[in-house]
Design a protein around this motif. Structure first.
Motif, mmCIF file in Angstrom:
data_model
loop_
_atom_site.group_PDB
_atom_site.id
_atom_site.type_symbol
_atom_site.label_atom_id
_atom_site.label_comp_id
_atom_site.label_asym_id
_atom_site.label_seq_id
_atom_site.Cartn_x
_atom_site.Cartn_y
_atom_site.Cartn_z
ATOM 1 N N ASP A 1 0.853 -1.175 0.000
ATOM 2 C CA ASP A 1 0.000 0.000 0.000
ATOM 3 C C ASP A 1 0.893 1.231 0.000
ATOM 4 O OD1 ASP A 1 -2.058 1.751 0.168
ATOM 5 O OD2 ASP A 1 -2.595 1.289 2.248
ATOM 6 N N PRO A 2 0.992 1.958 -1.113
ATOM 7 C CA PRO A 2 1.870 3.124 -1.170
ATOM 8 C C PRO A 2 1.466 4.222 -0.192
ATOM 9 C CG PRO A 2 0.711 2.807 -3.271
ATOM 10 C CD PRO A 2 0.353 1.683 -2.379
ATOM 11 N N MET A 3 0.173 4.359 0.093
ATOM 12 C CA MET A 3 -0.259 5.390 1.034
ATOM 13 C C MET A 3 0.258 5.075 2.442
ATOM 14 S SD MET A 3 -1.745 7.668 -0.664
ATOM 15 C CE MET A 3 -2.467 8.635 0.622
ATOM 16 N N THR A 4 0.241 3.815 2.821
ATOM 17 C CA THR A 4 0.754 3.435 4.139
ATOM 18 C C THR A 4 2.250 3.711 4.211
ATOM 19 O OG1 THR A 4 -0.929 1.712 4.261
ATOM 20 C CG2 THR A 4 0.918 1.549 5.781
ATOM 21 N N GLU A 5 2.979 3.384 3.145
ATOM 22 C CA GLU A 5 4.418 3.646 3.120
ATOM 23 C C GLU A 5 4.705 5.149 3.217
ATOM 24 O OE1 GLU A 5 7.040 1.521 3.105
ATOM 25 O OE2 GLU A 5 5.571 -0.064 3.427
#
Length: 126
Positions: free
Chosen positions: A84-88
């Motif tokens: 999940d790029p948003m979590t990263e």
């Protein structure tokens, strides 16, 4: 299906001519043709549904096999199943905000972009 050859069809035709009156024969043959047409359509529909069920079953098996291969490939690489790029991005921003502040963490002060101040000049009387 019923294994009718030419000899059997001729015998059936002769019996039909003897049993069915001549004036009713065209009507009976038309009804027989309609009955055979309905039977063929029903057989074709059944065969189509049967073939569709087989294709769906094969697709389901292929889908299951593909999912197993992908899961094993992901496990072999050592990745988790989701990225999940948003979590990263959120994690990186939170780490940057919560970074320790101190003399070791501070960058050297940059020079001021403003020119040095000049002392005010006295006004001359007019």
């Amino acid at each position: 299906m019923f294994d009718f050859d030419a000899g059997k069809l001729i015998v059936i035709g002769v019996v039909a001519l003897v049993v069915i009156p001549t004036k009713d024969l065209p009507r009976v043959l038309r009804q027989l043709g309609q009955l055979i047409g309905k039977a063929r359509r029903m057989a074709a529909e059944f065969q189509g549904q049967f073939m569709e069920a087989i294709r769906e079953a094969e697709l389901h098996d292929l889908r299951k096999d593909l999912k197993q291969e992908v899961d094993s490939a992901i496990a072999g690489v050592g990745l988790s199943g989701s990225f999940d790029p948003m979590t990263e991005a959120r994690k990186q921003i939170t780490d940057a905000i919560e970074a320790p502040v101190g003399p070791a963490a501070e960058a050297p002060p940059a020079e001021s972009p403003l020119p040095p101040e000049t002392p005010p000049q006295k006004e001359l009387p007019a």
